[in-house]
Design a protein around this motif. Structure first.
Motif, PDB file in Angstrom:
ATOM      1  N   CYS A 116       0.866  -1.192   0.000  1.00  0.00           N
ATOM      2  CA  CYS A 116       0.000   0.000   0.000  1.00  0.00           C
ATOM      3  C   CYS A 116       0.894   1.231   0.000  1.00  0.00           C
ATOM      4  O   CYS A 116       1.319   1.705   1.048  1.00  0.00           O
ATOM      5  CB  CYS A 116      -0.923   0.000   1.221  1.00  0.00           C
ATOM      6  N   LYS A 117       1.150   1.769  -1.181  1.00  0.00           N
ATOM      7  CA  LYS A 117       2.222   2.753  -1.365  1.00  0.00           C
ATOM      8  C   LYS A 117       1.930   4.125  -0.787  1.00  0.00           C
ATOM      9  O   LYS A 117       2.831   4.961  -0.725  1.00  0.00           O
ATOM     10  CB  LYS A 117       2.549   2.873  -2.860  1.00  0.00           C
ATOM     11  N   ASN A 118       0.705   4.413  -0.349  1.00  0.00           N
ATOM     12  CA  ASN A 118       0.466   5.740   0.230  1.00  0.00           C
ATOM     13  C   ASN A 118       0.532   5.731   1.755  1.00  0.00           C
ATOM     14  O   ASN A 118       0.177   6.702   2.414  1.00  0.00           O
ATOM     15  CB  ASN A 118      -0.852   6.337  -0.259  1.00  0.00           C
ATOM     16  N   VAL A 119       1.036   4.646   2.327  1.00  0.00           N
ATOM     17  CA  VAL A 119       1.296   4.571   3.764  1.00  0.00           C
ATOM     18  C   VAL A 119       2.796   4.405   3.970  1.00  0.00           C
ATOM     19  O   VAL A 119       3.413   3.481   3.424  1.00  0.00           O
ATOM     20  CB  VAL A 119       0.535   3.420   4.433  1.00  0.00           C
ATOM     21  N   TYR A 120       3.377   5.307   4.750  1.00  0.00           N
ATOM     22  CA  TYR A 120       4.803   5.297   5.066  1.00  0.00           C
ATOM     23  C   TYR A 120       4.979   5.036   6.558  1.00  0.00           C
ATOM     24  O   TYR A 120       4.207   5.552   7.381  1.00  0.00           O
ATOM     25  CB  TYR A 120       5.450   6.636   4.722  1.00  0.00           C
ATOM     26  N   VAL A 121       6.007   4.280   6.901  1.00  0.00           N
ATOM     27  CA  VAL A 121       6.352   4.022   8.305  1.00  0.00           C
ATOM     28  C   VAL A 121       7.797   4.458   8.500  1.00  0.00           C
ATOM     29  O   VAL A 121       8.705   3.928   7.856  1.00  0.00           O
ATOM     30  CB  VAL A 121       6.202   2.527   8.660  1.00  0.00           C
ATOM     31  N   THR A 122       8.033   5.434   9.379  1.00  0.00           N
ATOM     32  CA  THR A 122       9.388   5.983   9.513  1.00  0.00           C
ATOM     33  C   THR A 122       9.891   6.034  10.954  1.00  0.00           C
ATOM     34  O   THR A 122      10.898   6.672  11.237  1.00  0.00           O
ATOM     35  CB  THR A 122       9.474   7.393   8.895  1.00  0.00           C
TER      36      THR A 122
END
Length: 577
Positions: free
Chosen positions: A534-540
């Motif tokens: 799911c490319k519109n969720v980022y985890v940083t």
């Protein structure tokens, strides 16, 4: 009603949503808003405003209700049984920045110390501030050793972002020219005291491969115009950092990134908002937003955005993703690899040595420097001279020299003028070294959702089963032995090694629950911190880490976040999200 619902959705729609406001969330907020995105930051805890909401920041010791601010044992036992395991975090002067464990339960299948700060700013208000880069060796370690999975990035990918965040944060330190401890954009270093300088001279002459440097710490020593414009100023050497710094001398979201974000006019901060799940749009094949539970009213709401950044901390981000199930993700959001919640890492410590120094009795120091010395890793550096056969990876030491002050023995025997005179003079010099070692990523070190045990909001809780293994146990023996060796080589007296025991979590560097990787079958995130599926969720936050290195990780979280936001904004412009 349809029009009303449409209007409500429009009012709750943003360009971007950031979950969490700590080290990573603050950086995501700053970068997104400064790049023009209307951004909603959701924080599960209450509002903490810089300057206004540091109630104990300028209290003197004698103003505390209890001696040295130590809380009564019954209060620690009933309200803070886990938070107090550190032995230093929860006091009368700091307890408002830590969770009450009786209100935030979790299950320890094996001993696991989960230290948490739920408020705007998160643990950026209480962190240790030691700031080191991961090295080229660290990003290549898993591939080299055949451990876990390979990082999908290398040091060169992150180096310019380390530069970028260091300049904004303000890190004081000394360049050393070591490949395994990369130099950075430093403000002038803090000064070592006489004992530490002697230790440095003696050890470096005896062990050329062991460098002694001052800690690299996120404290301003020579503020830039940008930092001054935010209302920050030099560190005052008060060493009361965990109460909140009214001077902005150390870096926190509250004094820096959130201030910068707010000044753009593009930020909305929503405290007391517990994100319970991501909303997945089956037709669009991407996340539509998030659901929250208002911790004060119990009201449920939904917020929408084109891009979502999860920065809630490694375990809470895992909780959100595991709790976000759908027909597309029956086992947790983006969990096609079954790696979500796995590979939990920390840094193991509470092992080292201390000694008495019978020299320099005529010398002292001014101020309470909130920093110590650092001994970079000197084991397994890729050559025969530093190789160990009993374990892989390595450790570094943090420590320093000092003289105990008037509060060193308040409960000891004696009273009256003689006792007062004794305590008016500093105690003898002591020198100590405490090691921080790397923990490898083990797939069965994991957290899972416990739907049977609920918190006070009726939400499922986490269950943690995380242990250290033979590699770490072998390393701990060397961590103590090498510390003793150095203190003895320096000529110090009464050298005592100690291993005080360690349970995962106590390093407060939890990492790895949604690791980056090259293959969606074995990792959760790609090289840009996007969820593979799911490319519109980022985890940083720490969840993204693929390996732990042996250095404090927060600087790497910040660099990964700034880099990921840059990618997200460009991808959004191209319509790739």
């Amino acid at each position: 009603m349809a029009n009303l619902n449409g209007r409500a959705r429009q009012e709750n729609t943003y360009d971007a949503i950031v979950v969490g406001s700590g080290i990573s969330g603050g950086w995501a907020a700053k970068e997104l808003t400064q790049k023009g995105l209307k951004t909603l930051v959701l924080e599960r805890g209450p509002m903490v405003r810089h300057l206004e909401d540091y109630p104990t920041a300028v209290m003197d010791p004698w103003q505390a209700q209890y001696p040295q601010g130590k809380l009564p044992a019954d209060e620690l036992k009933s309200r803070y049984p886990v938070q107090s395991r550190t032995g230093y975090t929860v006091t009368e002067l700091t307890k408002h920045f830590f969770v009450r464990d009786d209100e935030n339960p979790y299950t320890e299948e094996a001993p696991f110390d989960w230290i948490r700060s739920y408020q705007v700013g998160g643990r950026s208000l209480t962190w240790g501030r030691q700031s080191y880069r991961h090295s080229p060796m660290d990003f290549e370690a898993n591939a080299r050793d055949g451990v876990g999975v390979d990082w999908p990035i290398r040091y060169a990918d992150l180096a310019p972002w380390y530069d970028y965040v260091e300049r904004f944060v303000g890190v004081s330190g000394q360049n050393e020219g070591l490949a395994h401890l990369p130099d950075g954009q430093f403000q002038p270093p803090m000064e070592m005291n006489c004992v530490e300088k002697a230790f440095k001279t003696r050890i470096e002459s005896r062990f050329p491969e062991r460098r002694i440097t001052i800690g690299r710490t996120a404290h301003l020593t020579e503020p830039t115009e940008e930092q001054l414009s935010l209302g920050r100023t030099k560190c005052q050497y008060r060493n009361m950092c965990m109460r909140g710094c009214p001077f902005g001398g150390y870096f926190s979201s509250n004094s820096a990134t959130l201030v910068a974000a707010e000044r753009t006019g593009n930020l909305r901060m929503r405290p007391n908002a517990i994100v319970t799940s991501l909303i997945y749009d089956e037709k669009a094949g991407k996340a539509a937003g998030v659901r929250i539970l208002d911790s004060e009213t119990g009201q449920e709401e939904e917020f929408y955005a084109e891009v979502v950044f999860l920065c809630a901390s490694a375990l809470n981000t895992a909780w959100i993703m595991l709790n976000s199930t759908s027909s597309r993700f029956p086992n947790g959001f983006g969990n096609g690899s079954d790696q979500l919640g796995r590979n939990v890492m920390d840094h193991h410590f509470r092992v080292g040595a201390r000694a008495v120094v019978d020299e320099f009795s005529d010398k002292y120091y001014s101020g309470r420097r909130p920093n110590g010395i650092y001994v970079p890793r000197f084991r397994n550096l890729g050559d025969a001279a530093t190789a160990r056969k009993d374990y892989i990876r390595g450790f570094g030491y943090q420590g320093g020299g000092g003289r105990p002050g008037w509060d060193r023995d308040l409960t000891g025997e004696g009273f009256g003028a003689a006792r007062k005179a004794e305590l008016s003079q500093p105690g003898p010099w002591v020198m100590q070294l405490g090691a921080f070692g790397e923990i490898l990523p083990y797939e069965d070190n994991r957290v899972t959702l416990d739907h049977d045990r609920k918190d006070k909001h009726g939400l499922p809780t986490l269950s943690a089963k995380v242990t250290i293994r033979e590699n770490e146990k072998a390393m701990r023996k060397d961590m103590m032995a090498a510390a003793v060796e150095m203190l003895e080589a320096a000529g110090f007296k009464n050298v005592q090694g100690a291993d005080l025991g360690y349970a995962p979590g106590l390093g407060i560097h939890e990492m790895g629950t949604a690791r980056m990787g090259r293959d969606p079958k074995t990792s959760v995130l790609n090289a840009h911190n996007q969820v593979h599926e799911c490319k519109n969720v980022y985890v940083t936050d720490g969840a993204a880490m693929t390996s732990a290195s042996c250095v404090n990780p927060s600087l790497t979280y910040m660099a990964l976040t700034a880099r990921a936001v840059d990618h997200a904004v460009q991808a959004k412009k191209k319509g790739d999200l």
